[in-house]
Design an enzyme around this catalytic site. Sequence first.
Site, mmCIF file in Angstrom:
data_model
loop_
_atom_site.group_PDB
_atom_site.id
_atom_site.type_symbol
_atom_site.label_atom_id
_atom_site.label_comp_id
_atom_site.label_asym_id
_atom_site.label_seq_id
_atom_site.Cartn_x
_atom_site.Cartn_y
_atom_site.Cartn_z
ATOM 1 N N LYS A 14 0.943 -1.352 0.006
ATOM 2 C CA LYS A 14 -0.062 0.123 -0.106
ATOM 3 C C LYS A 14 0.989 1.288 0.074
ATOM 4 C CE LYS A 14 -1.822 1.684 4.168
ATOM 5 N NZ LYS A 14 -1.457 3.149 4.055
ATOM 6 N N ASN A 15 1.864 1.262 0.888
ATOM 7 C CA ASN A 15 2.586 2.461 1.035
ATOM 8 C C ASN A 15 3.660 2.821 0.082
ATOM 9 O OD1 ASN A 15 1.215 3.102 3.173
ATOM 10 N ND2 ASN A 15 2.280 2.387 4.848
ATOM 11 N N ARG B 254 -4.008 9.835 3.114
ATOM 12 C CA ARG B 254 -3.000 10.276 3.508
ATOM 13 C C ARG B 254 -2.221 10.813 2.116
ATOM 14 N NH1 ARG B 254 -2.192 13.338 7.392
ATOM 15 N NH2 ARG B 254 -0.101 13.991 7.786
ATOM 16 N N CYS C 104 -5.528 7.932 8.658
ATOM 17 C CA CYS C 104 -6.058 7.805 9.909
ATOM 18 C C CYS C 104 -5.600 8.751 11.019
ATOM 19 C CB CYS C 104 -5.404 6.377 10.429
ATOM 20 S SG CYS C 104 -5.737 4.947 9.273
ATOM 21 N N ASP D 128 3.474 0.520 12.247
ATOM 22 C CA ASP D 128 2.194 -0.159 11.555
ATOM 23 C C ASP D 128 1.922 -1.426 12.263
ATOM 24 O OD1 ASP D 128 1.961 2.293 10.272
ATOM 25 O OD2 ASP D 128 2.883 1.462 8.455
ATOM 26 N N ILE E 197 6.432 7.123 16.983
ATOM 27 C CA ILE E 197 6.301 7.752 15.732
ATOM 28 C C ILE E 197 4.923 8.677 15.959
ATOM 29 C CG2 ILE E 197 6.344 7.165 13.374
ATOM 30 C CD1 ILE E 197 8.335 6.256 14.391
HETATM 31 N N1 EPU Z 1 5.646 14.625 10.829
HETATM 32 C C1 EPU Z 1 5.789 15.698 11.159
HETATM 33 N N2 EPU Z 1 6.058 16.723 9.982
HETATM 34 C C2 EPU Z 1 6.080 16.240 8.669
HETATM 35 C C3 EPU Z 1 5.806 14.864 8.702
HETATM 36 C C4 EPU Z 1 5.788 14.096 9.341
HETATM 37 O O1 EPU Z 1 5.732 16.291 12.264
HETATM 38 O O2 EPU Z 1 6.115 17.157 7.837
HETATM 39 C C5 EPU Z 1 5.681 13.424 11.871
HETATM 40 C C6 EPU Z 1 4.083 13.179 11.843
HETATM 41 O O3 EPU Z 1 3.298 14.077 12.547
HETATM 42 C C7 EPU Z 1 4.288 11.758 12.520
HETATM 43 C C8 EPU Z 1 5.413 11.184 12.242
HETATM 44 O O4 EPU Z 1 6.181 12.323 11.768
HETATM 45 O O5 EPU Z 1 4.038 11.848 13.884
HETATM 46 C C9 EPU Z 1 5.615 10.048 11.116
HETATM 47 O O6 EPU Z 1 5.190 10.406 9.977
HETATM 48 P P1 EPU Z 1 5.507 10.030 8.579
HETATM 49 O O7 EPU Z 1 5.592 11.292 7.594
HETATM 50 O O8 EPU Z 1 6.920 9.370 8.721
HETATM 51 O O9 EPU Z 1 4.470 9.115 8.152
HETATM 52 P P2 EPU Z 1 3.560 9.361 6.786
HETATM 53 O O10 EPU Z 1 4.518 9.347 5.577
HETATM 54 O O11 EPU Z 1 2.432 10.154 7.141
HETATM 55 C C10 EPU Z 1 3.818 6.844 6.372
HETATM 56 C C11 EPU Z 1 2.782 5.544 6.184
HETATM 57 C C12 EPU Z 1 2.314 5.358 7.491
HETATM 58 C C13 EPU Z 1 3.432 4.917 8.346
HETATM 59 C C14 EPU Z 1 4.444 5.899 8.439
HETATM 60 C C15 EPU Z 1 5.723 5.551 9.224
HETATM 61 C C16 EPU Z 1 1.980 6.319 3.868
HETATM 62 C C17 EPU Z 1 0.766 6.639 2.969
HETATM 63 N N3 EPU Z 1 1.878 6.166 5.227
HETATM 64 O O12 EPU Z 1 3.227 7.805 6.914
HETATM 65 O O13 EPU Z 1 1.435 4.407 7.185
HETATM 66 O O14 EPU Z 1 2.789 4.596 9.710
HETATM 67 O O15 EPU Z 1 4.809 6.361 6.976
HETATM 68 O O16 EPU Z 1 6.294 4.313 8.714
HETATM 69 O O17 EPU Z 1 2.958 5.918 3.390
HETATM 70 C C18 EPU Z 1 -0.354 2.565 7.756
HETATM 71 O O18 EPU Z 1 0.003 2.139 6.718
HETATM 72 O O19 EPU Z 1 -1.066 2.142 8.422
HETATM 73 C C19 EPU Z 1 0.033 4.084 7.866
HETATM 74 C C20 EPU Z 1 -0.007 4.618 8.725
#
Ligand code: EPU
Length: 418
Positions: free
Chosen positions: A22-23, A92, A116, A304, A326
Amino acid sequence: MQKLVIQGGNDLTGSIKINGAKNSVVALLPAAVLSDEETTIYNVPNITDVTVLKQIIELLNGKLTEENGSIKIDTRNIINTTIPEELSNKLRASYYFMGALLAKFKHVEIYFPGGCNFGARQIDLHLKGFESLGATVKMEKDKFIIEAEKLIGNKICLNFASVGATINLMLAAVKAEGTTVIVNAAKEPEIVNVATFLNNMGAKITGAGTSTIKIVGVEKLGSAIIEVIPDRIEAGTYIIAGALLGNNLKITNIIPDHIASLLAKLNEMGVEFKLENSELTINKCENLKPTDIITQVYPGYPTDLAQPICVLLAKANGISHVEETIYEKRMGHVEYLKKMGANIEIEDNKETIIGPTTFHGTEVKASDLRAGATLFLAALTAKEETIITNIEYILRGYENIVKKLSDVGANIRIEEIE
Ligand code: EPU
């Protein structure tokens, strides 16, 4: 509206094939927009997040042709139009159109992404990164307007190794003038998959999968193909199901290195499994040992899989701890696991799980995608019937869940809610 109905207790035997991640695919589809020709993505999972991204690409005038799990994307007539709020906030990953459209058109209008609810999920690092490349970011009501006369490569130091920010900045920088260096980049395998796709189009990206990624801007991106890597979180979820109920359960199409941190924890807990290339065979463990887990960025233990493993920890003989580092708030599973019989205490972002637990069936609600996975795992072990509502979250990330689990012996079905 639909619900999952699970009558648990059955052993799981046979094999489950893992689908594309998915990601990864949620970034590969927006990345395809950067090409000036046609691209093909193979091994695309049939999940609802993909459905929404396809709608966005069609809104941008991209042409999609689907065949046997692959999608051909013709981006020759792509136009730049506002991505409306009702599509932006469905998932997202809509935020990847920020980087892709900014790189292609130097202008993008889009709303805050959905996904989420884990407390504040900031995108400040994405926006600051775009600004470092020369873009301006304006907010008009709830809409982001991000534009640039030209994008110029720069050194961008992330103060957290964010997956989303790393990918979005790679997308934005790929056609910028000069060289961009992302320092403290995230190292998740999905980032490597996206960089490979962009390089196949003609981009010049090195270092993906390490903490320093270098992107030398190019003028044009052409046709390319890419295969979506196997979903390490779906794999982990079914491996946990195998540790709970497996009777020679085979999980196929996995990349063992991608789930090394989970396998290490299963070893600690006394779970036995056999790995052969891209296949893992697992049996249920009747005498589970407790352990402690702290979520970390890759290659550490993934956030995750912190919720799903709680079911296994609850079955262990003794006290386990899980610390979520995280996200601000990712504990939506606890209330319902407790309703099913678990003994869990929460303090801030730390769970204390006191086992062993015998889960019992009842009515529960998926508060987010992986909380939903956690509940279906617990339900598979319960002798009574469990009804899970809010399953649209689960369908965002788990392809054909009913068929995959029924094929290995589970009693599970989806019913419409009147
Ligand atoms: N964060 C910030 N500022 C930013 C970006 C992130 O403060 O500009 C913080 C977020 O608030 C959060 C943390 O950093 O507390 C993690 O965010 P990250 O950007 O790493 O996550 P994401 O890109 O939003 C992706 C996956 C998530 C997975 C995370 C960590 C996608 C679409 N989503 O999220 O997947 O948990 O990386 O590995 O790729 C899931 O599949 O269930 C899921 C939530």
